[in-house]
Write an enzyme that holds these catalytic residues in place. Structure first.
Site, PDB file in Angstrom:
ATOM      1  N   ARG A 120      12.823  16.758  -2.578  1.00  0.00           N
ATOM      2  CA  ARG A 120      13.299  15.437  -2.150  1.00  0.00           C
ATOM      3  C   ARG A 120      12.317  14.725  -1.221  1.00  0.00           C
ATOM      4  NH1 ARG A 120      18.609  17.308  -0.095  1.00  0.00           N
ATOM      5  NH2 ARG A 120      18.093  15.827   1.530  1.00  0.00           N
ATOM      6  N   ASN A 121      11.215  15.367  -0.859  1.00  0.00           N
ATOM      7  CA  ASN A 121      10.221  14.697  -0.029  1.00  0.00           C
ATOM      8  C   ASN A 121       9.542  13.616  -0.874  1.00  0.00           C
ATOM      9  OD1 ASN A 121       7.613  14.168   1.408  1.00  0.00           O
ATOM     10  ND2 ASN A 121       8.473  15.714   2.790  1.00  0.00           N
ATOM     11  N   HIS A 122       9.330  12.461  -0.289  1.00  0.00           N
ATOM     12  CA  HIS A 122       8.768  11.317  -1.008  1.00  0.00           C
ATOM     13  C   HIS A 122       7.240  11.330  -1.075  1.00  0.00           C
ATOM     14  CE1 HIS A 122      12.634   9.207  -1.190  1.00  0.00           C
ATOM     15  NE2 HIS A 122      12.842   9.676   0.025  1.00  0.00           N
ATOM     16  N   SER A 149       7.610  10.881   5.301  1.00  0.00           N
ATOM     17  CA  SER A 149       8.009  10.970   3.890  1.00  0.00           C
ATOM     18  C   SER A 149       9.157  11.959   3.694  1.00  0.00           C
ATOM     19  CB  SER A 149       6.810  11.389   3.035  1.00  0.00           C
ATOM     20  OG  SER A 149       6.379  12.694   3.371  1.00  0.00           O
TER      21      SER A 149
END
Length: 180
Positions: free
Chosen positions: A39-41, A143
């Protein structure tokens, strides 16, 4: 609390941009990969900014950054932390930035992925280590999925500063700040 050791830098001597996080989260450390949490951007932002597919393998994504003269590392070499949140970091010690800067003399920009990376760099590195000549600093919104209060489009717009000329980035004394 667990004693953690960060990852090695991903870089080439021709790097012009150094992206710094604080310390990889638990998932990233377990995988031995920067920004490994699904889920880290980070990787979707990098893919959009530098024109590669986010679905590339991890080594291919790293190579895409290197091909764009972007280095990846963390401020901290060691720390204690329970879980993955930056707010839980204690007893931090920095990486060897003096040695890194000696080997990367073309750096023009050091960008921080979140407030903790910037704060740790200012506290632990800046007082004792000279920056490369004409190198600017840039604070960017994290992020991390924990930074849920910021939309992806706003976050992406802030990160677009990485692809602009270094002359357009605020100098050290006027560090650019994007709230998290």
């Amino acid at each position: 609390m667990s004693q953690l050791t960060g990852l090695a830098p991903v870089s080439r001597p021709d790097a012009r941009v150094l992206l710094l996080g604080s310390m990889p989260g638990a998932v990233s450390l377990a995988q031995q990969q920067y920004y490994g949490h699904p889920r880290n951007h980070f990787w979707s932002i990098m893919a959009e900014l530098f024109g590669f597919e986010v679905a590339l393998s991890y080594p291919e994504r790293l190579q895409a950054l290197l091909n764009n003269q972007v280095a990846l590392w963390d401020v901290l070499q060691h720390c204690e932390r329970q879980g993955s949140l930056d707010s839980a970091i204690r007893h931090e010690s920095p990486n060897d930035f003096a040695g890194f800067f000696q080997q990367h003399r073309q750096l023009q920009l050091i960008a921080f992925n979140g407030k903790k990376a910037e704060a740790s760099f200012r506290k632990l590195v800046l007082p004792t280590t000279a920056l490369p000549k004409a190198c600017s600093l840039l604070a960017l919104p994290s992020s991390s999925p924990a930074n849920a209060g910021m939309s992806r489009s706003v976050r992406l717009q802030a990160w677009r500063q990485l692809t602009t000329s270094s002359e357009q980035v605020e100098p050290l004394d006027n560090i650019s700040r994007i709230s998290e």
